[in-house]
Scaffold this motif. Structure first.
Motif: not given
Length: 187
Positions: A73-78, A137-141
Motif C-alpha cells: 500500500l505504501l509503495l503504490s501510494g508513494v 526506507a519503506l521496508l524499514h518503516m
C-alpha cells in the motif's frame, strides 16, 4: 478509497501463487533455519525450545504477510517505481552478503546502498537510485511497525555479562519476517 480496495483484492488474490514462488520459498527456508538455530539454543539452555519451530515460522509468515500488505500500500501510494531487474540485483547481493560475509548483512539497506553507490560512481548496474532507496526506507518503516506489534513474541531469556563483570538477565529479540511485496503485480 476504491483504489485501496482494489489493491487489497489484488494483494490477497496473488498471495496464493506468491507463496509458492521459488524465491519466497528460499526466504522461508532461510527463516526456518534461523528459527531452528534459536530453538536449539533455547533447548540447550532450558531443556526444550520455549516456542515450537512450526509456531514461530507460522507467526513470522502471518505478520510478514500483514507487513507486505502495508508495504505494498505504501509503495503504490508513494509511487515508487520498482524494476524486476534491480530487485533481482538487490536480492542476489543480499543473499551473497549474508552467506559470504555475515548473516547480519542480509538487509536491503546494505545491498541497496552498495548498488546505489556502484551505480552512481561507476554507472553499473543501471538502477533508479531514488526508487531503490525509497524501497529501502519503506521496508524499514514496515519493519518498525512489525517490531512494534510482534517483536516481543517469542523473546528468549538470556544472561549477559555487564562490563562491570556482573551477570544481568535480558531477552534476545530475534525476529525474521518474510515480507511479500506485491506492488509489482498491481502497478
Amino acid at each position: 478509497m476504491p483504489q485501496l480496495v482494489e489493491i487489497g483484492k489484488s494483494y490477497f488474490l496473488s498471495m496464493a501463487s506468491f507463496l509458492f514462488h521459488p524465491i519466497f520459498l528460499l526466504v522461508m527456508v532461510l527463516i526456518t533455519i534461523q528459527y531452528r538455530r534459536v530453538a536449539k539454543l533455547e533447548a540447550s539452555f532450558f531443556g526444550q525450545a520455549r516456542t515450537p519451530l512450526v509456531k514461530q515460522v507460522a507467526i513470522s509468515l502471518l505478520f510478514g504477510t500483514f507487513g507486505g500488505f502495508i508495504g505494498s500500500l505504501l509503495l503504490s501510494g508513494v509511487g515508487v517505481a520498482l524494476s524486476p531487474t534491480w530487485t533481482v540485483y538487490v536480492l542476489v547481493l543480499s543473499f551473497g552478503l549474508a552467506i559470504f560475509v555475515s548473516p547480519r548483512l542480509m538487509c536491503f539497506a546494505y545491498s541497496g546502498g552498495l548498488l546505489s553507490l556502484s551505480s552512481l560512481l561507476f554507472g553499473w548496474p543501471r538502477i533508479d537510485v531514488p526508487s531503490l532507496l525509497g524501497l529501502v526506507a519503506l521496508l524499514h518503516m514496515v519493519e518498525s511497525i512489525l517490531m512494534l506489534i510482534s517483536g516481543h513474541l517469542g523473546a528468549s531469556p538470556v544472561c549477559v555479562q555487564h562490563k562491570s563483570g556482573k551477570l544481568i538477565g535480558a531477552y534476545s529479540l530475534q525476529k525474521f519476517w518474510p515480507v511479500p511485496l506485491l506492488a509489482l503485480v498491481f502497478m
